[in-house]
Design a protein around this motif. Structure first.
Motif, PDB file in Angstrom:
ATOM      1  N   HIS A 239      40.728  27.731 107.742  1.00 41.93           N
ATOM      2  CA  HIS A 239      41.353  27.667 106.421  1.00 41.93           C
ATOM      3  C   HIS A 239      40.626  28.448 105.340  1.00 41.93           C
ATOM      4  O   HIS A 239      41.039  28.415 104.184  1.00 41.93           O
ATOM      5  CB  HIS A 239      41.486  26.211 105.973  1.00 41.93           C
ATOM      6  CG  HIS A 239      42.338  25.377 106.878  1.00 41.93           C
ATOM      7  ND1 HIS A 239      43.677  25.640 107.059  1.00 41.93           N
ATOM      8  CD2 HIS A 239      42.057  24.307 107.652  1.00 41.93           C
ATOM      9  CE1 HIS A 239      44.182  24.757 107.910  1.00 41.93           C
ATOM     10  NE2 HIS A 239      43.220  23.944 108.298  1.00 41.93           N
ATOM     11  N   ARG A 262      39.842  29.110 100.631  1.00 43.90           N
ATOM     12  CA  ARG A 262      40.558  27.923 101.091  1.00 43.90           C
ATOM     13  C   ARG A 262      41.509  27.454  99.986  1.00 43.90           C
ATOM     14  O   ARG A 262      41.196  27.601  98.798  1.00 43.90           O
ATOM     15  CB  ARG A 262      39.522  26.836 101.389  1.00 43.90           C
ATOM     16  CG  ARG A 262      40.054  25.575 102.046  1.00 43.90           C
ATOM     17  CD  ARG A 262      38.854  24.685 102.415  1.00 43.90           C
ATOM     18  NE  ARG A 262      39.240  23.504 103.141  1.00 43.90           N
ATOM     19  CZ  ARG A 262      39.557  22.331 102.585  1.00 43.90           C
ATOM     20  NH1 ARG A 262      39.534  22.192 101.273  1.00 43.90           N
ATOM     21  NH2 ARG A 262      39.894  21.301 103.341  1.00 43.90           N
ATOM     22  N   ASP A 263      42.624  26.850 100.353  1.00 42.66           N
ATOM     23  CA  ASP A 263      43.508  26.249  99.353  1.00 42.66           C
ATOM     24  C   ASP A 263      42.689  25.290  98.490  1.00 42.66           C
ATOM     25  O   ASP A 263      41.870  24.508  99.010  1.00 42.66           O
ATOM     26  CB  ASP A 263      44.630  25.454 100.025  1.00 42.66           C
ATOM     27  CG  ASP A 263      45.653  26.351 100.724  1.00 42.66           C
ATOM     28  OD1 ASP A 263      45.352  27.536 100.965  1.00 42.66           O
ATOM     29  OD2 ASP A 263      46.749  25.850 101.027  1.00 42.66           O
ATOM     30  N   PHE A 286      50.689  28.502  94.674  1.00 36.73           N
ATOM     31  CA  PHE A 286      51.081  27.473  95.646  1.00 36.73           C
ATOM     32  C   PHE A 286      49.886  26.958  96.434  1.00 36.73           C
ATOM     33  O   PHE A 286      49.925  25.855  96.973  1.00 36.73           O
ATOM     34  CB  PHE A 286      52.225  27.975  96.545  1.00 36.73           C
ATOM     35  CG  PHE A 286      53.522  28.021  95.779  1.00 36.73           C
ATOM     36  CD1 PHE A 286      54.178  26.841  95.450  1.00 36.73           C
ATOM     37  CD2 PHE A 286      54.048  29.217  95.320  1.00 36.73           C
ATOM     38  CE1 PHE A 286      55.344  26.856  94.690  1.00 36.73           C
ATOM     39  CE2 PHE A 286      55.209  29.245  94.563  1.00 36.73           C
ATOM     40  CZ  PHE A 286      55.860  28.058  94.245  1.00 36.73           C
ATOM     41  N   ASN A 288      46.884  26.674  94.922  1.00 36.12           N
ATOM     42  CA  ASN A 288      45.944  26.114  93.940  1.00 36.12           C
ATOM     43  C   ASN A 288      44.578  26.796  93.972  1.00 36.12           C
ATOM     44  O   ASN A 288      43.523  26.129  93.985  1.00 36.12           O
ATOM     45  CB  ASN A 288      45.786  24.598  94.147  1.00 36.12           C
ATOM     46  CG  ASN A 288      46.804  23.811  93.339  1.00 36.12           C
ATOM     47  OD1 ASN A 288      46.699  23.697  92.125  1.00 36.12           O
ATOM     48  ND2 ASN A 288      47.828  23.314  94.028  1.00 36.12           N
TER      49      ASN A 288
ATOM     50  N   GLU B  97      42.829  17.413 106.482  1.00 31.44           N
ATOM     51  CA  GLU B  97      41.655  17.684 105.638  1.00 31.44           C
ATOM     52  C   GLU B  97      42.034  17.981 104.185  1.00 31.44           C
ATOM     53  O   GLU B  97      41.285  17.646 103.260  1.00 31.44           O
ATOM     54  CB  GLU B  97      40.790  18.812 106.217  1.00 31.44           C
ATOM     55  CG  GLU B  97      41.487  20.145 106.346  1.00 31.44           C
ATOM     56  CD  GLU B  97      40.508  21.253 106.773  1.00 31.44           C
ATOM     57  OE1 GLU B  97      39.652  21.647 105.963  1.00 31.44           O
ATOM     58  OE2 GLU B  97      40.619  21.735 107.915  1.00 31.44           O
ATOM     59  N   PHE B  98      43.199  18.583 103.975  1.00 29.96           N
ATOM     60  CA  PHE B  98      43.610  18.857 102.591  1.00 29.96           C
ATOM     61  C   PHE B  98      44.015  17.564 101.877  1.00 29.96           C
ATOM     62  O   PHE B  98      43.668  17.359 100.717  1.00 29.96           O
ATOM     63  CB  PHE B  98      44.747  19.890 102.557  1.00 29.96           C
ATOM     64  CG  PHE B  98      44.290  21.268 102.948  1.00 29.96           C
ATOM     65  CD1 PHE B  98      43.517  22.017 102.079  1.00 29.96           C
ATOM     66  CD2 PHE B  98      44.606  21.808 104.187  1.00 29.96           C
ATOM     67  CE1 PHE B  98      43.073  23.285 102.436  1.00 29.96           C
ATOM     68  CE2 PHE B  98      44.167  23.066 104.555  1.00 29.96           C
ATOM     69  CZ  PHE B  98      43.391  23.813 103.686  1.00 29.96           C
ATOM     70  N   ASP B 101      41.063  15.781 100.899  1.00 31.35           N
ATOM     71  CA  ASP B 101      40.389  16.441  99.777  1.00 31.35           C
ATOM     72  C   ASP B 101      41.187  16.368  98.479  1.00 31.35           C
ATOM     73  O   ASP B 101      40.805  16.998  97.485  1.00 31.35           O
ATOM     74  CB  ASP B 101      40.154  17.922 100.102  1.00 31.35           C
ATOM     75  CG  ASP B 101      38.942  18.120 100.989  1.00 31.35           C
ATOM     76  OD1 ASP B 101      38.310  17.114 101.352  1.00 31.35           O
ATOM     77  OD2 ASP B 101      38.644  19.286 101.316  1.00 31.35           O
ATOM     78  N   LEU B 103      44.382  17.423  98.049  1.00 28.23           N
ATOM     79  CA  LEU B 103      45.327  18.531  97.863  1.00 28.23           C
ATOM     80  C   LEU B 103      46.495  18.400  98.850  1.00 28.23           C
ATOM     81  O   LEU B 103      46.678  19.245  99.737  1.00 28.23           O
ATOM     82  CB  LEU B 103      44.602  19.876  98.045  1.00 28.23           C
ATOM     83  CG  LEU B 103      45.316  21.102  97.475  1.00 28.23           C
ATOM     84  CD1 LEU B 103      45.417  21.036  95.954  1.00 28.23           C
ATOM     85  CD2 LEU B 103      44.626  22.392  97.892  1.00 28.23           C
ATOM     86  N   THR B 105      49.517  18.989  98.581  1.00 30.31           N
ATOM     87  CA  THR B 105      50.475  20.107  98.551  1.00 30.31           C
ATOM     88  C   THR B 105      50.129  21.177  99.589  1.00 30.31           C
ATOM     89  O   THR B 105      50.954  22.030  99.885  1.00 30.31           O
ATOM     90  CB  THR B 105      50.495  20.748  97.151  1.00 30.31           C
ATOM     91  OG1 THR B 105      49.145  20.906  96.714  1.00 30.31           O
ATOM     92  CG2 THR B 105      51.241  19.864  96.168  1.00 30.31           C
ATOM     93  N   SER B 106      48.910  21.133 100.114  1.00 28.37           N
ATOM     94  CA  SER B 106      48.521  22.058 101.180  1.00 28.37           C
ATOM     95  C   SER B 106      48.436  21.357 102.527  1.00 28.37           C
ATOM     96  O   SER B 106      47.881  21.909 103.486  1.00 28.37           O
ATOM     97  CB  SER B 106      47.171  22.708 100.847  1.00 28.37           C
ATOM     98  OG  SER B 106      47.300  23.616  99.766  1.00 28.37           O
ATOM     99  N   VAL B 108      48.690  20.188 106.163  1.00 29.65           N
ATOM    100  CA  VAL B 108      49.046  21.019 107.317  1.00 29.65           C
ATOM    101  C   VAL B 108      50.319  20.530 107.999  1.00 29.65           C
ATOM    102  O   VAL B 108      50.948  21.262 108.753  1.00 29.65           O
ATOM    103  CB  VAL B 108      47.884  21.099 108.346  1.00 29.65           C
ATOM    104  CG1 VAL B 108      46.663  21.763 107.702  1.00 29.65           C
ATOM    105  CG2 VAL B 108      47.516  19.725 108.891  1.00 29.65           C
TER     106      VAL B 108
END
Lengths: 348, 348
Positions: A239, A262-263, A286, A288, B97-98, B101, B103, B105-106, B108
């Motif tokens: 990522h 990374r996002d 999108f 961030n 993981e997003f 964290d 987030l 909106t990201s 997977v």
């Protein structure tokens, strides 16, 4: 006295200029002992930003220097004549609201060396405006073994530090540094100093990436473009990295930075932008991605970085791989332009 | 059952679609009690992003809804059937993981409502993928007086909050909000909630700026472009504000945001970008302006914002100035498109 003068594209010479004199009560005169050539000096050297055949009048150049204070105006309490000082790459009054907020590059009384009647740093002496706000006294005086590293506080190491700070690098971070020039290498060192655990440098010049490893890089990615992005993503769990230092300033390097971040991560950009716009607005939106950084507030960083340089915990001066006398400054420019040298130190 | 279907530019109708059914063990079926129309729904309504005469098949639309859980897949522990829930404007698994964290909106395994076989929110019921990660149970059940405000957690208030967070708004901050749409007004409310002391809204529609003042705006600047920038700078000591919320998403609004931000400040952008690039790369660089924000991680914000809504400390639902039944959804789109309504609530 002698100073470096840009006459036109690729036409840089050392010539005679008047000795500097105090013009304002807030000025100081500094006798330059160490100066250097910046990657950003190569832009006007190559003719970028110059009209037609070059400047109408030969133009002073250079914005990184170390020297000894010779004389001070009546309103300058510190430094004192005889003090060894380093000058950040912009001057600033140290008292306006931006200086107080740690952003001396936006000082309301500040400016750049080498234009608007202000001397450039690549000469025998410099009139320093706003000397009390601008100059930083080096407590140990002049220590030749440390001079190169102290000189990097003027710009290149402070700029690498700004990239890392702007990308929110901290203890344990995974960082990608885009670019293996002197700024990129300084970004590696600054990231390591801030405690980054994993530092990937993207660069293909072996002597430079070897120095990056000495500075703390854990991985080297020589591939560029989509291939380089793919390789970095493989190295960072698929990522990308939360912290990316953009140390080049071109459309391609910025696109690479967006590709490897990374996002939710941040890009600290310090490569002087040769691109007109920041591309990929929808992708960064999108995902961030924060785009931060800019021109480094070196004057504000020097007090924090100085102890580590003085005590030898970091050696940012290793980015210098050539030293020339002032008379040979043109050859220094040529060597950097042709990528024969990474960064050239100038001894007036 | 009935759902809103986009047939082509300005051609939006309520039609019959199959009742949703569980497809995956992680799905839930939610009977929608409250939905609404988003400014971003107006883009496809206007034909932006549609091929030729419109979608080949009528397209489900809507991404903000509140409802009652009817049925859950075997892997969904919470929420339970009968629970009142709010859905954020993207779905997410809550465990990648997003998501961990903050987030989502990201995510997977996440995605958007209304495309790729996923239902839109403007209908009688919705199949919710990744229901356990996506839906937030409303502990008080259904309280009609609070419904409008709870519905804003789905997108508009969370998005205003994201703008403020991305622009680093905190107690005592001076903030400029660019745009007086429902997102801009939510940005004002979010900034006030975070303790901002001075909140300037740039907008020219009196009913909206009046609501902005009710939400906590201290100053209203109706001027636009260079004149608006000048006026904001006058109000903020000459240098602009350290925190700017960009709540429109056009080239002009972004240029205004750059114009009113103080050197060293941050722009939190949440207006879905209709611009291809972020302009003024050199100006933002030399002024050290940070550009942050993006699509709001609403799912992550809801637990933080919910108590203030439930206890009435904020009333973000005041952005709704019209309610229509599902059969009248087309008129709701027309009213928002013609700026006759600020934001339209839909009651299926």
């Amino acid at each position: 006295m002698k100073a470096t003068l840009l006459h036109g594209p690729k036409d840089i010479r050392v010539g005679e200029v008047p000795e500097p004199a105090l013009l304002e009560s807030t000025d100081a005169i500094v006798r330059v002992t160490h100066a250097c050539i910046c990657g950003s000096d190569l832009w006007p050297y190559r003719g970028v930003g110059l009209d037609g055949d070059g400047p109408a009048e030969p133009q002073r150049i250079g914005h990184e220097f170390l020297g000894v204070v010779e004389e001070t105006g009546s309103d300058v309490t510190s430094p004192r004549p005889g003090d060894v000082v380093v000058a950040p790459f912009t001057f600033s009054d140290g008292s306006c609201e931006f200086c107080r907020d740690g952003l001396p590059t936006s000082c309301v009384n500040g400016g750049m060396w080498g234009s608007g009647g202000v001397d450039g740093g690549q000469g025998e002496a410099v009139r320093v405006p706003r000397a009390e706000g601008t100059l930083v006294r080096l407590p140990g005086g002049s220590d030749e073994a440390l001079s190169a590293s102290l000189l990097t506080l003027s710009d290149v190491f402070s700029t690498g530090h700004h990239a890392a700070v702007s990308a929110s690098v901290k203890r344990g971070s995974t960082v990608v540094v885009v670019g293996d020039g002197a700024v990129g290498l300084s970004g590696v060192l600054a990231s390591a100093r801030l405690g980054a655990e994993r530092i990937v440098i993207m660069g293909r010049h072996t002597p430079r990436t070897e120095l990056a490893e000495r500075f703390g890089a854990t991985d080297v990615v020589p591939e560029r473009g989509a291939e380089g992005v793919e390789r970095v993503r493989e190295l960072t769990g698929g990522h990308g990295a939360p912290h990316v230092l953009e140390c080049v300033g071109t459309d391609d390097s910025l696109a690479t930075a967006v590709g490897v971040v990374r996002d939710g991560g941040a890009i600290g950009r310090v490569g002087a932008p040769t691109y007109a716009n920041i591309p990929q607005s929808a992708e960064t939106f999108f995902r961030n991605v924060t785009i931060s950084g800019g021109v480094a507030p070196a004057r504000d960083y020097i007090p924090e970085l100085l102890p580590d340089v003085l005590e030898g915990r970091v050696q940012p001066g290793l980015v210098f791989d050539r030293t020339v006398g002032l008379d040979d400054v043109a050859d220094g420019y040529r060597a950097m332009h042709e990528r024969e040298a990474l960064k050239v130190l100038v001894r007036p």
